[in-house]
Design an enzyme around this catalytic site. Structure first.
Site, PDB file in Angstrom:
ATOM      1  N   HIS A 157       0.866  -1.146   0.123  1.00  0.00           N
ATOM      2  CA  HIS A 157      -0.135  -0.086  -0.055  1.00  0.00           C
ATOM      3  C   HIS A 157       1.031   1.200   0.075  1.00  0.00           C
ATOM      4  CE1 HIS A 157      -2.771   2.952   1.932  1.00  0.00           C
ATOM      5  NE2 HIS A 157      -3.639   2.113   1.509  1.00  0.00           N
ATOM      6  N   ASP A 165       2.823  -4.268   8.117  1.00  0.00           N
ATOM      7  CA  ASP A 165       1.652  -3.605   7.932  1.00  0.00           C
ATOM      8  C   ASP A 165       0.440  -4.563   7.954  1.00  0.00           C
ATOM      9  OD1 ASP A 165      -0.641  -2.320   6.873  1.00  0.00           O
ATOM     10  OD2 ASP A 165       0.279  -1.762   4.860  1.00  0.00           O
ATOM     11  N   GLN A 182      -4.759  -5.006   6.990  1.00  0.00           N
ATOM     12  CA  GLN A 182      -5.885  -5.901   6.456  1.00  0.00           C
ATOM     13  C   GLN A 182      -5.778  -7.174   7.064  1.00  0.00           C
ATOM     14  OE1 GLN A 182      -8.210  -4.876   4.100  1.00  0.00           O
ATOM     15  NE2 GLN A 182      -7.255  -3.167   3.599  1.00  0.00           N
ATOM     16  N   LYS A 196     -10.830  -0.285  10.412  1.00  0.00           N
ATOM     17  CA  LYS A 196     -11.050  -1.541   9.247  1.00  0.00           C
ATOM     18  C   LYS A 196     -11.496  -2.661  10.289  1.00  0.00           C
ATOM     19  CE  LYS A 196      -7.478  -0.145   6.051  1.00  0.00           C
ATOM     20  NZ  LYS A 196      -8.134   0.490   4.987  1.00  0.00           N
ATOM     21  N   CYS A 229      -4.828   2.243  -3.499  1.00  0.00           N
ATOM     22  CA  CYS A 229      -3.389   3.150  -3.215  1.00  0.00           C
ATOM     23  C   CYS A 229      -2.332   2.014  -3.137  1.00  0.00           C
ATOM     24  CB  CYS A 229      -3.647   3.388  -1.598  1.00  0.00           C
ATOM     25  SG  CYS A 229      -5.077   4.593  -0.999  1.00  0.00           S
TER      26      CYS A 229
END
Lengths: 409, 146
Positions: free
Chosen positions: A121, A198, A201, A224, A364
């Protein structure tokens, strides 16, 4: 999991959009919020609103207890050793920038290497680009395999003794790929590098265990995973955070302030300058309670099932191309696709007219779009409140879009 | 599924321009080049203009994007050709007003195919698609007029 009951917790889902019952398939952008989280925010603002760590009054104590209580919930949620390792941030982007500006600026030398992947991302590319420019470091990319997965051979080829930072997403927001973080962490550590994950998600969808993964830093966002926007988490190993200088100064993070010199609070507060995101943290705590009650393993299994069903059904649509690994066990609950020559924007508009919310664009992830040789894609992303009927609606919507554009062309 | 609303957006003239874009390509003889993109979706336009003696002598566009952005670019290049620079800017202003649902002077220009884009104003998420080429033209003409 009883989806009907779960859907009832989300008031936003109970509405019509453009004359059709809403089907929300954009949870990778932001998830919907259950009533439990909305009530927690309401309760804080109605009864407990106060600043934390300052007042000696009752409201101040209540706010502080709830805020620090949320930190403990996050610690347990990702199995960190101590709440000192849990920093509240605005979101994943701020967390990754804090690592780049805090850890990276302090430790990198000219010629050192930072390793990321093509699937990252923008939030996990640009902070490293900027850091590399500033320090004269080299930014390297791990190549992807044809199906959008990463091979450990490619990881071994990219990481060298010059590598100081490896930063990689746990789950791709475009391909859905679940990356082998534990193995990559070992390769990074064997070469003397640290690994930054990261987990934007991943945290909402799979059980994240920072000790098992042995990651050095990990970042994710609340919004999220059923929590409000504006709250996120930076996890860092205590020894690393201890040696890092803060990047924001003032307010909550100070210990002693003199005219020319000041000192900082201990962890985790030294990284939380200003009045923190109190309501956001409390909302995140409530979201974690909610997700725990349902069980992350149940959520992950449900999403795998949905992804498998979605791919089976979508593949029946002629001219529809799916990106990412075909094996549903290698991916999370999202499917990214393009339909014939119809631009994803146009697909998304037709779906929206049928009450179906999907994302269209570059997500993104412009370097990944370039790698996939497309300018944009459409993405349907699922969460615990989606079911097979939602996917049937998506498939019917796509068939009608195809029909519509075939007619007008 | 009902397509009544969609027909407001995807009028046949729009789809015809998308399929057969006018003035697609790059002007070899140009004195103004503008690149513009829509950062949220990745649509991009490369506009080349030949501006001579205060007139838009020629215009071509290249790029990638959805049916609305590409057909709008096609129509825009078509309508501004032969117009004075101030007329081109006025057309951009009229187009912007059309997209925002504001009133504009209907008598001054024959908008031709451009009128078909009027329905986009009912789809707020798509207005940026429609205005991309016009914003590029406005930027290019203004840079030359200065």
């Amino acid at each position: 999991m009883n989806i009907k009951d779960i859907k009832n917790y989300f008031p936003v889902l109970n509405q019509e959009v453009n004359g059709h019952p809403l089907v929300y398939l954009d949870s990778a952008a932001t998830s919907q919020k259950p009533i439990q989280v909305i009530e927690a925010l309401k309760k804080y603002y109605e009864f407990d609103n106060s600043n934390v760590h300052r007042g000696v009054h009752t409201l101040g104590n209540r706010a502080t207890d709830s805020y620090e209580g949320a930190r403990e919930k996050v610690r347990k949620f990702i199995n960190a050793r101590s709440t000192k390792e849990i920093i509240f941030t605005r979101g994943t982007t701020t967390a990754l920038n804090t690592v780049a500006a805090g850890y990276g600026r302090q430790t990198l030398q000219e010629g050192d290497e930072i390793v990321i992947t093509y699937m990252e991302h923008h939030s996990n590319i640009i902070p490293w680009q900027q850091l590399a420019k500033e320090k004269g470091a080299v930014l390297k990319y791990i190549d992807l395999q044809q199906d959008g997965t990463i091979s450990l051979d490619a990881v071994r080829a990219a990481i060298t003794s010059k590598t100081k930072i490896v930063s990689i997403m746990y789950v791709s927001n475009v391909l859905g790929t679940i990356n082998p973080i534990k193995d990559i962490a070992k390769i990074a550590h064997d070469n003397g590098a640290i690994i930054v994950v990261d987990a934007a998600q991943a945290a909402p969808h799979v059980k994240v265990d920072v000790q098992d993964l042995d990651c050095d830093f990990l970042a994710f966002s609340g919004h999220k995973m059923c929590a409000p926007t504006g709250i996120g988490v930076l996890y860092g190993k205590e020894a690393l955070l201890d040696n890092m200088e803060p990047i924001e100064f003032g307010g909550e993070m100070i210990d002693f302030v003199g005219l020319y010199e000041s000192t900082w609070k201990e962890l985790p507060w030294k990284f939380e300058g200003g009045t923190p995101i109190i309501a956001g943290a409390i909302g995140l705590g409530a979201a974690i309670d909610f997700l725990n009650e349902i069980g992350l393993d149940n959520i992950a299994a449900h999403e795998h099932k949905l992804a498998a069903y979605a791919m089976d059904e979508l593949e029946k649509i002629e001219g529809l191309q799916i990106f990412g690994p075909r094996d549903p066990m290698q991916r999370c609950g999202l499917v990214t696709f393009n339909l014939d020559d119809v631009h994803p924007h146009d697909v998304a508009t037709v779906l929206d007219m049928n009450g179906i919310a999907v994302r269209a664009g570059h997500h993104c992830a412009q370097p990944l779009m370039k790698w996939l040789q497309v300018t944009a894609t459409a993405r349907a992303s699922f969460y615990l409140y989606n079911d097979e009927a939602d996917i049937d609606r998506l498939v019917a919507g796509l068939r009608s879009a195809k029909e519509y554009f075939n007619d007008v062309f | 599924m009902s397509f009544n609303n969609l027909d407001q957006l995807y009028r046949s003239v729009i789809m015809e321009h998308y399929k057969n874009p006018r003035n697609k390509g790059i002007l070899q003889e140009n004195n103004v080049t503008i690149d513009m993109n829509n950062p949220t979706c990745g649509d991009r336009i490369h506009l080349t203009l030949k501006l001579t003696d205060g007139i838009v002598e020629d215009a071509k566009f290249d790029g990638e994007g959805c049916s609305i952005s590409m057909s709008s670019a096609s129509m825009m290049t078509q309508i501004i050709k032969g117009k004075k620079l101030e007329e081109a800017l006025e057309l951009a202003d009229i187009f912007s007003k059309m997209m925002l649902g504001e009133e504009y002077d209907l008598d001054k220009y024959d908008l031709g195919d451009v009128e078909a884009l009027q329905g986009v104003s009912q789809f707020p998420a798509r207005i940026k698609c429609a205005t991309l080429a016009w914003k590029a033209m406005e930027k290019g003409v203004k840079s030359e007029a200065q």
